[in-house]
Scaffold this motif. Structure first.
Motif, PDB file in Angstrom:
ATOM      1  N   LEU A   1       0.861  -1.173   0.000  1.00 36.60           N
ATOM      2  CA  LEU A   1       0.000   0.000   0.000  1.00 36.60           C
ATOM      3  C   LEU A   1       0.898   1.223   0.000  1.00 36.60           C
ATOM      4  O   LEU A   1       1.724   1.408   0.894  1.00 36.60           O
ATOM      5  CB  LEU A   1      -0.900  -0.002   1.237  1.00 36.60           C
ATOM      6  N   ASP A   2       0.760   2.046  -1.015  1.00 37.88           N
ATOM      7  CA  ASP A   2       1.573   3.250  -1.179  1.00 37.88           C
ATOM      8  C   ASP A   2       0.628   4.428  -1.352  1.00 37.88           C
ATOM      9  O   ASP A   2       0.100   4.649  -2.440  1.00 37.88           O
ATOM     10  CB  ASP A   2       2.488   3.103  -2.395  1.00 37.88           C
ATOM     11  N   GLY A   3       0.382   5.150  -0.255  1.00 36.12           N
ATOM     12  CA  GLY A   3      -0.581   6.250  -0.326  1.00 36.12           C
ATOM     13  C   GLY A   3      -1.976   5.718  -0.575  1.00 36.12           C
ATOM     14  O   GLY A   3      -2.500   4.907   0.184  1.00 36.12           O
ATOM     15  N   ASP A   4      -2.574   6.139  -1.685  1.00 34.68           N
ATOM     16  CA  ASP A   4      -3.933   5.706  -2.012  1.00 34.68           C
ATOM     17  C   ASP A   4      -3.961   4.458  -2.878  1.00 34.68           C
ATOM     18  O   ASP A   4      -5.044   3.939  -3.165  1.00 34.68           O
ATOM     19  CB  ASP A   4      -4.674   6.833  -2.748  1.00 34.68           C
ATOM     20  N   TYR A   5      -2.803   3.983  -3.307  1.00 36.73           N
ATOM     21  CA  TYR A   5      -2.760   2.855  -4.249  1.00 36.73           C
ATOM     22  C   TYR A   5      -2.329   1.568  -3.567  1.00 36.73           C
ATOM     23  O   TYR A   5      -1.355   1.537  -2.815  1.00 36.73           O
ATOM     24  CB  TYR A   5      -1.823   3.173  -5.415  1.00 36.73           C
ATOM     25  N   LYS A   6      -3.063   0.514  -3.862  1.00 36.01           N
ATOM     26  CA  LYS A   6      -2.758  -0.809  -3.336  1.00 36.01           C
ATOM     27  C   LYS A   6      -2.518  -1.767  -4.493  1.00 36.01           C
ATOM     28  O   LYS A   6      -3.363  -1.916  -5.383  1.00 36.01           O
ATOM     29  CB  LYS A   6      -3.906  -1.329  -2.475  1.00 36.01           C
ATOM     30  N   LEU A   7      -1.365  -2.430  -4.447  1.00 33.29           N
ATOM     31  CA  LEU A   7      -1.052  -3.482  -5.406  1.00 33.29           C
ATOM     32  C   LEU A   7      -1.102  -4.819  -4.676  1.00 33.29           C
ATOM     33  O   LEU A   7      -0.407  -5.013  -3.671  1.00 33.29           O
ATOM     34  CB  LEU A   7       0.338  -3.275  -6.012  1.00 33.29           C
ATOM     35  N   ILE A   8      -1.929  -5.726  -5.166  1.00 31.91           N
ATOM     36  CA  ILE A   8      -2.043  -7.075  -4.623  1.00 31.91           C
ATOM     37  C   ILE A   8      -1.402  -8.045  -5.614  1.00 31.91           C
ATOM     38  O   ILE A   8      -1.597  -7.923  -6.829  1.00 31.91           O
ATOM     39  CB  ILE A   8      -3.514  -7.455  -4.384  1.00 31.91           C
TER      40      ILE A   8
ATOM     41  N   LEU B   1      -4.742  -3.971  -8.925  1.00 32.79           N
ATOM     42  CA  LEU B   1      -4.387  -2.602  -8.530  1.00 32.79           C
ATOM     43  C   LEU B   1      -5.655  -1.813  -8.225  1.00 32.79           C
ATOM     44  O   LEU B   1      -6.596  -1.796  -9.034  1.00 32.79           O
ATOM     45  CB  LEU B   1      -3.602  -1.921  -9.656  1.00 32.79           C
ATOM     46  N   PHE B   2      -5.667  -1.148  -7.054  1.00 33.91           N
ATOM     47  CA  PHE B   2      -6.836  -0.371  -6.648  1.00 33.91           C
ATOM     48  C   PHE B   2      -6.420   0.981  -6.099  1.00 33.91           C
ATOM     49  O   PHE B   2      -5.371   1.105  -5.446  1.00 33.91           O
ATOM     50  CB  PHE B   2      -7.637  -1.118  -5.569  1.00 33.91           C
ATOM     51  N   ASN B   3      -7.234   1.980  -6.360  1.00 37.19           N
ATOM     52  CA  ASN B   3      -7.108   3.273  -5.704  1.00 37.19           C
ATOM     53  C   ASN B   3      -8.143   3.277  -4.583  1.00 37.19           C
ATOM     54  O   ASN B   3      -9.336   3.473  -4.824  1.00 37.19           O
ATOM     55  CB  ASN B   3      -7.373   4.410  -6.680  1.00 37.19           C
ATOM     56  N   ILE B   4      -7.679   3.041  -3.358  1.00 35.20           N
ATOM     57  CA  ILE B   4      -8.638   2.816  -2.272  1.00 35.20           C
ATOM     58  C   ILE B   4      -9.292   4.101  -1.779  1.00 35.20           C
ATOM     59  O   ILE B   4     -10.274   4.048  -1.041  1.00 35.20           O
ATOM     60  CB  ILE B   4      -7.987   2.060  -1.104  1.00 35.20           C
ATOM     61  N   LYS B   5      -8.754   5.261  -2.174  1.00 32.05           N
ATOM     62  CA  LYS B   5      -9.416   6.512  -1.807  1.00 32.05           C
ATOM     63  C   LYS B   5     -10.648   6.727  -2.676  1.00 32.05           C
ATOM     64  O   LYS B   5     -11.725   7.091  -2.187  1.00 32.05           O
ATOM     65  CB  LYS B   5      -8.459   7.691  -1.949  1.00 32.05           C
ATOM     66  N   LYS B   6     -10.500   6.476  -3.971  1.00 32.69           N
ATOM     67  CA  LYS B   6     -11.615   6.647  -4.900  1.00 32.69           C
ATOM     68  C   LYS B   6     -12.512   5.417  -4.943  1.00 32.69           C
ATOM     69  O   LYS B   6     -13.681   5.511  -5.328  1.00 32.69           O
ATOM     70  CB  LYS B   6     -11.081   6.938  -6.306  1.00 32.69           C
TER      71      LYS B   6
END
Length: 451
Positions: free
Chosen positions: A393-400, A410-415
């Protein structure tokens, strides 16, 4: 000489009495969504909501992962040893525990409830230590409306589980805690309480009046619901083999998800009532002004999100937990959105107790954030599940990453809080994906991740 000894003893007693009391309240299998204040569903937790508003809350508290399907065992090993997931399996057996450092600092240490850590609890007083989970769960249910009406019931005491012994285990934990507080209020010595509920782990049993608070017709099915997760077998979440996943029929149905969430929320609300009793006892003890109260959980839970039931995934619902601290140095109503690990509470309490953090402890005290000395706790957040899953998890982006099948998500967990919009094939995120892959590889090396 006798006068000097008496004076010295009095000084030690005075120093000890000035140390803050610390009450750590721990839930099992409880996602941040199973709270009223920060959750997105209608789960009623008025006492926890009040506790959060009276102090500091962290909205992005994560569990780092696990080396087995029993994610809670790894989480508790990290918590009590203070070490990251790839070190904790050994450290919990070879290093001093959290409670031992508190004892060395002059605290009377107390534990009740779920332990699930190798060896006996290392506290001055241990009351009704529990194992990993109660027996009595119903599996592959409900398959139909008739199965629901005529089958397993969460208030049926003959099923054992949380009802084993005649009194619900959450009530036993509260009763034990109140008894200790009653005794401690007359002792001139600081105390450290480790209060560990088995709730909201299955079997999700609660008195019928709590089930009735959540009529099935009012229950929401998560928007990210799936009948089956497309990679469930490949990521170690086989619905026919993994215990947690076998609780619910597969393919998942709206009806089954509603029933399980009904029972999940009912057990959370019942536990919240017991926590309210503990908080009231602290208030009446006369020690509240010098007491820190912390609440969190060992990890989250899916219960229908993404077609999953358990906690063995890198999604927010399974990694992210409620996290509240109230006490003398906590600004009421403060909310921190920077990512932390829930196990950061261990070195935080050591700092509050005036204990220097041992060199081998990996997690960080939160006091720097709370005081405003820094804005970020960790540059990156890491996650793992055995050798099936990895996450950065790097800021708002999560790479699984799913190593067994070489699949990335890849997800933008803020949006996209519910992680429904996988960006991995979007050409606009090609460079972002490349950078995150490199960061994940580097982070795995730093974490000593060799399996």
């Amino acid at each position: 000489m006798k006068f000097l000894v008496i004076l010295f003893s009095f000084s030690i007693s005075l120093i000890a009495s000035e140390k803050p009391n610390i009450v750590f309240i721990f839930a099992d299998d409880m996602s941040i969504d199973a709270t009223g204040l920060h959750g997105i569903y209608n789960c009623k937790t008025p006492n926890l909501d009040k506790l959060a508003k009276s102090g500091v809350s962290f909205t992005r508290a994560y569990n780092m992962g696990a080396w087995s399907g029993a994610v809670c065992a790894a989480s508790r090993a990290m918590l009590n040893s203070g070490t990251f997931v790839n070190h904790a399996k050994v450290a919990i057996k070879k290093k001093p525990h959290w409670s031992e450092y508190m004892k060395q600092a002059g605290y009377e240490t107390y534990m009740t409830g779920k332990w699930h850590v190798p060896g006996a609890p290392r506290f001055d007083v241990v009351k009704d230590e529990r194992g990993g989970m109660p027996n009595g769960s119903g599996y592959n249910r409900p398959k139909s409306l008739d199965d629901y009406k005529n089958g397993w019931k969460p208030w049926d005491k003959s099923r054992g589980g949380f009802w084993e012994g005649g009194t619900h285990w959450s009530e036993v934990v509260a009763n034990n805690s109140i008894d200790f507080i009653e005794r401690a209020k007359n002792v001139n010595k600081p105390f450290f309480m480790y209060i560990a509920f088995n709730a909201t782990h299955d079997p999700r049993q609660a008195p019928k009046e709590f089930i009735d608070m959540y009529p099935l017709e009012d229950m929401d099915v998560p928007k990210n619901f799936l009948a089956n997760y497309p990679y469930d077998t490949e990521i170690g979440c086989d619905p026919k083999r993994l215990r947690d996943e076998r609780l619910m029929p597969t393919p998942r149905t709206d009806f089954a998800v509603k029933v399980h969430r009904q029972e999940y929320f009912a057990l959370a609300t019942h536990m919240d009532q017991q926590i309210g009793r503990i908080l009231k006892a602290i208030e009446l003890s006369g020690k509240a002004d010098n007491t820190y109260i912390i609440f969190t959980a060992d990890h989250g839970l899916a219960v229908g999100n993404h077609g999953l039931v358990g906690k063995q995934s890198m999604y927010e619902h399974s990694m992210r937990v409620p996290f509240f601290i109230a006490g003398p140095k906590m600004k009421k109503g403060s909310v921190f959105e920077t990512p932390i690990y829930l196990q950061d509470i261990m070195p935080t309490t050591l700092e509050l107790a005036g204990v220097e953090k041992p060199e081998y402890v990996d997690f960080k005290s939160l006091m720097g954030l709370i005081r405003g000395d820094r804005k970020t706790q960790y540059d990156l957040i890491y996650g793992k599940y055995i050798d099936f899953q990895r996450m950065v998890l790097d800021g708002d982006y999560k790479l699984i990453f799913y190593p067994k099948i070489n699949v990335y998500r890849l997800f933008n967990i803020k949006k996209d809080r519910l992680e429904m919009n996988d960006l991995i094939m979007n050409p606009e995120y090609k460079e972002k994906t490349k950078i995150l892959k490199e960061k994940l590889e580097q982070l795995m090396q730093e974490m000593g991740d060799d399996n």
